[in-house]
Motif scaffolding. Structure first.
Motif, PDB file in Angstrom:
ATOM      1  N   LEU A 176       0.829  -1.207   0.000  1.00  0.00           N
ATOM      2  CA  LEU A 176       0.000   0.000   0.000  1.00  0.00           C
ATOM      3  C   LEU A 176       0.859   1.252   0.000  1.00  0.00           C
ATOM      4  N   MET A 177       1.915   1.252   0.793  1.00  0.00           N
ATOM      5  CA  MET A 177       2.796   2.421   0.862  1.00  0.00           C
ATOM      6  C   MET A 177       3.496   2.674  -0.475  1.00  0.00           C
ATOM      7  N   LYS A 178       3.878   1.594  -1.151  1.00  0.00           N
ATOM      8  CA  LYS A 178       4.498   1.739  -2.469  1.00  0.00           C
ATOM      9  C   LYS A 178       3.484   2.283  -3.476  1.00  0.00           C
ATOM     10  N   LYS A 179       2.270   1.759  -3.414  1.00  0.00           N
ATOM     11  CA  LYS A 179       1.227   2.193  -4.331  1.00  0.00           C
ATOM     12  C   LYS A 179       0.906   3.679  -4.146  1.00  0.00           C
ATOM     13  N   GLU A 180       0.899   4.136  -2.885  1.00  0.00           N
ATOM     14  CA  GLU A 180       0.552   5.529  -2.571  1.00  0.00           C
ATOM     15  C   GLU A 180       1.766   6.450  -2.576  1.00  0.00           C
ATOM     16  N   ASN A 181       2.919   5.921  -2.978  1.00  0.00           N
ATOM     17  CA  ASN A 181       4.167   6.702  -3.032  1.00  0.00           C
ATOM     18  C   ASN A 181       4.526   7.326  -1.689  1.00  0.00           C
ATOM     19  N   GLN A 182       4.317   6.554  -0.623  1.00  0.00           N
ATOM     20  CA  GLN A 182       4.665   7.012   0.721  1.00  0.00           C
ATOM     21  C   GLN A 182       6.073   6.528   1.086  1.00  0.00           C
ATOM     22  N   LYS A 183       6.663   7.205   2.049  1.00  0.00           N
ATOM     23  CA  LYS A 183       8.057   6.909   2.406  1.00  0.00           C
ATOM     24  C   LYS A 183       8.165   5.616   3.217  1.00  0.00           C
ATOM     25  N   ILE A 184       9.038   4.731   2.769  1.00  0.00           N
ATOM     26  CA  ILE A 184       9.385   3.508   3.498  1.00  0.00           C
ATOM     27  C   ILE A 184      10.845   3.625   3.898  1.00  0.00           C
ATOM     28  N   LEU A 185      11.101   3.729   5.192  1.00  0.00           N
ATOM     29  CA  LEU A 185      12.477   3.887   5.678  1.00  0.00           C
ATOM     30  C   LEU A 185      13.228   2.564   5.656  1.00  0.00           C
ATOM     31  N   THR A 186      12.543   1.494   6.062  1.00  0.00           N
ATOM     32  CA  THR A 186      13.138   0.155   6.028  1.00  0.00           C
ATOM     33  C   THR A 186      12.124  -0.798   5.423  1.00  0.00           C
ATOM     34  N   PRO A 187      12.387  -1.316   4.221  1.00  0.00           N
ATOM     35  CA  PRO A 187      11.465  -2.293   3.623  1.00  0.00           C
ATOM     36  C   PRO A 187      11.331  -3.512   4.525  1.00  0.00           C
ATOM     37  N   LEU A 188      10.301  -4.294   4.298  1.00  0.00           N
ATOM     38  CA  LEU A 188      10.027  -5.480   5.105  1.00  0.00           C
ATOM     39  C   LEU A 188      11.284  -6.337   5.241  1.00  0.00           C
ATOM     40  N   VAL A 189      11.656  -6.596   6.493  1.00  0.00           N
ATOM     41  CA  VAL A 189      12.903  -7.303   6.761  1.00  0.00           C
ATOM     42  C   VAL A 189      12.717  -8.226   7.959  1.00  0.00           C
ATOM     43  N   SER A 190      13.470  -9.317   7.997  1.00  0.00           N
ATOM     44  CA  SER A 190      13.459 -10.231   9.134  1.00  0.00           C
ATOM     45  C   SER A 190      14.679  -9.959   9.997  1.00  0.00           C
ATOM     46  N   LEU A 191      14.452  -9.802  11.312  1.00  0.00           N
ATOM     47  CA  LEU A 191      15.524  -9.510  12.254  1.00  0.00           C
ATOM     48  C   LEU A 191      15.706 -10.685  13.199  1.00  0.00           C
ATOM     49  N   ASP A 192      16.924 -11.195  13.250  1.00  0.00           N
ATOM     50  CA  ASP A 192      17.224 -12.338  14.124  1.00  0.00           C
ATOM     51  C   ASP A 192      17.621 -11.858  15.507  1.00  0.00           C
ATOM     52  N   THR A 193      17.093 -12.519  16.516  1.00  0.00           N
ATOM     53  CA  THR A 193      17.504 -12.280  17.900  1.00  0.00           C
ATOM     54  C   THR A 193      18.064 -13.594  18.424  1.00  0.00           C
ATOM     55  N   PRO A 194      19.367 -13.656  18.724  1.00  0.00           N
ATOM     56  CA  PRO A 194      19.987 -14.914  19.163  1.00  0.00           C
ATOM     57  C   PRO A 194      19.220 -15.571  20.305  1.00  0.00           C
ATOM     58  N   GLY A 195      18.851 -16.835  20.101  1.00  0.00           N
ATOM     59  CA  GLY A 195      18.160 -17.579  21.141  1.00  0.00           C
ATOM     60  C   GLY A 195      16.675 -17.287  21.245  1.00  0.00           C
ATOM     61  N   LYS A 196      16.180 -16.364  20.413  1.00  0.00           N
ATOM     62  CA  LYS A 196      14.759 -16.015  20.469  1.00  0.00           C
ATOM     63  C   LYS A 196      14.177 -16.013  19.062  1.00  0.00           C
ATOM     64  N   ALA A 197      12.980 -15.483  18.957  1.00  0.00           N
ATOM     65  CA  ALA A 197      12.268 -15.513  17.680  1.00  0.00           C
ATOM     66  C   ALA A 197      12.883 -14.558  16.662  1.00  0.00           C
ATOM     67  N   THR A 198      12.653 -14.866  15.393  1.00  0.00           N
ATOM     68  CA  THR A 198      12.998 -13.966  14.301  1.00  0.00           C
ATOM     69  C   THR A 198      11.761 -13.128  14.008  1.00  0.00           C
ATOM     70  N   VAL A 199      11.893 -11.825  14.101  1.00  0.00           N
ATOM     71  CA  VAL A 199      10.744 -10.940  13.967  1.00  0.00           C
ATOM     72  C   VAL A 199      10.825 -10.176  12.655  1.00  0.00           C
ATOM     73  N   GLN A 200       9.656  -9.987  12.031  1.00  0.00           N
ATOM     74  CA  GLN A 200       9.587  -9.226  10.791  1.00  0.00           C
ATOM     75  C   GLN A 200       9.100  -7.812  11.080  1.00  0.00           C
ATOM     76  N   VAL A 201       9.733  -6.829  10.451  1.00  0.00           N
ATOM     77  CA  VAL A 201       9.351  -5.432  10.672  1.00  0.00           C
ATOM     78  C   VAL A 201       9.386  -4.663   9.352  1.00  0.00           C
ATOM     79  N   ILE A 202       8.608  -3.596   9.325  1.00  0.00           N
ATOM     80  CA  ILE A 202       8.688  -2.603   8.259  1.00  0.00           C
ATOM     81  C   ILE A 202       8.598  -1.238   8.932  1.00  0.00           C
ATOM     82  N   ILE A 203       9.432  -0.291   8.502  1.00  0.00           N
ATOM     83  CA  ILE A 203       9.468   1.029   9.133  1.00  0.00           C
ATOM     84  C   ILE A 203       9.110   2.093   8.106  1.00  0.00           C
ATOM     85  N   LEU A 204       8.129   2.910   8.458  1.00  0.00           N
ATOM     86  CA  LEU A 204       7.603   3.945   7.574  1.00  0.00           C
ATOM     87  C   LEU A 204       7.894   5.322   8.140  1.00  0.00           C
ATOM     88  N   ALA A 205       7.535   6.350   7.384  1.00  0.00           N
ATOM     89  CA  ALA A 205       7.602   7.728   7.876  1.00  0.00           C
ATOM     90  C   ALA A 205       6.353   8.449   7.409  1.00  0.00           C
TER      91      ALA A 205
END
Length: 257
Positions: A176-205
């Motif tokens: 939706l953000m791409k379609k509306e030409n809105q700012k995406i600071l960090t595209p959808l990414v998976s972040l690993d936390t040692p010994g814990k879950a891998t979490v997915q995030v996207i950061i907008l402005a």
């Protein structure tokens, strides 16, 4: 992969504090950038409002300065200059944090972004006072947008707001953000936390550059469990830091940002 919510890329640590578990409470993330002793505040973050006669009583007992801004509501300033507004009533059974207030340059433009694009419900809108109250649920902390009468200045201490949602919603938000030409600071990414879950995030402005992070709920719940030793770990970390003594020994002064 996602970076911290500031222009600093050195050593840093964070602490999550709130009135209860993140499943059903607003939680503040306090970030400490090592070597930075002072920040220049902007007009982007205008304060947190909470209901707690206990907080008012604590401030009075400690001699912490309070200013009554309206009947029964007191303004307190935290170290560093951040504003808290304390409503002198018994603490609510639900989360006592009522709202977080952000400064905006164009109220209607910001309301459109947060409601039309991000799906928030508009609870209140006051054209005369140039403010609006939005949220995702009746029993959750609300977001208040308030016009600052000019451009929004993030200073050097700005942060971000984070929400959890079902992880399958994240690609839709990105599309939706791409379609509306809105700012995406960090595209959808998976972040690993040692010994814990891998979490997915996207950061907008948003239109004023307020950073917004959407986090996959399933992994977030694993990462956000309350640590029973949290208070002790924080006290031990602060005691071990001794950064003021270290800077003095090195004949150095903490940097200001």
């Amino acid at each position: 992969k996602s970076g911290c919510s500031s222009p600093y890329d050195g050593k840093w640590s964070k602490t999550m504090v709130g009135y209860g578990p993140e499943d059903n409470h607003f939680v503040a993330e306090l970030t400490y950038n090592y070597g930075i002793g002072e920040y220049r505040l902007g007009n982007d973050f205008l304060g947190i409002t909470l209901v707690s006669s206990q907080a008012v009583s604590n401030a009075e007992k400690m001699g912490w300065p309070l200013r009554e801004v309206t009947t029964g509501i007191f303004e307190a300033e935290a170290p560093g200059g951040y504003k808290f507004y304390l409503e002198d009533k018994e603490r609510l059974k639900q989360d006592p944090v009522l709202k977080v207030t952000l400064g905006v340059s164009d109220l209607q433009k910001s309301v459109n972004y947060w409601s039309d694009l991000l799906g928030m419900k508009i609870y209140e809108k006051d054209e005369e006072k140039q403010r609006a109250l939005l949220g995702y649920a009746d029993n959750q902390c609300k977001l208040e947008l308030k016009t600052v009468g000019g451009a929004v200045d993030h200073g050097t201490a700005f942060g971000r707001i984070a929400f959890s949602c079902a992880k399958e919603e994240l690609p839709n938000i990105e599309a939706l953000m791409k379609k509306e030409n809105q700012k995406i600071l960090t595209p959808l990414v998976s972040l690993d936390t040692p010994g814990k879950a891998t979490v997915q995030v996207i950061i907008l402005a948003d239109p004023d550059g307020h950073e917004i992070c959407f986090v996959g709920d399933e992994a977030f719940r694993d990462l956000s469990k309350v640590d029973p030793n949290g208070d002790k770990l924080l006290d031990d970390a602060m005691a071990a830091d001794n950064s003021d003594k270290w800077f003095a020994a090195q004949k150095m002064q903490k940097a200001s940002a």
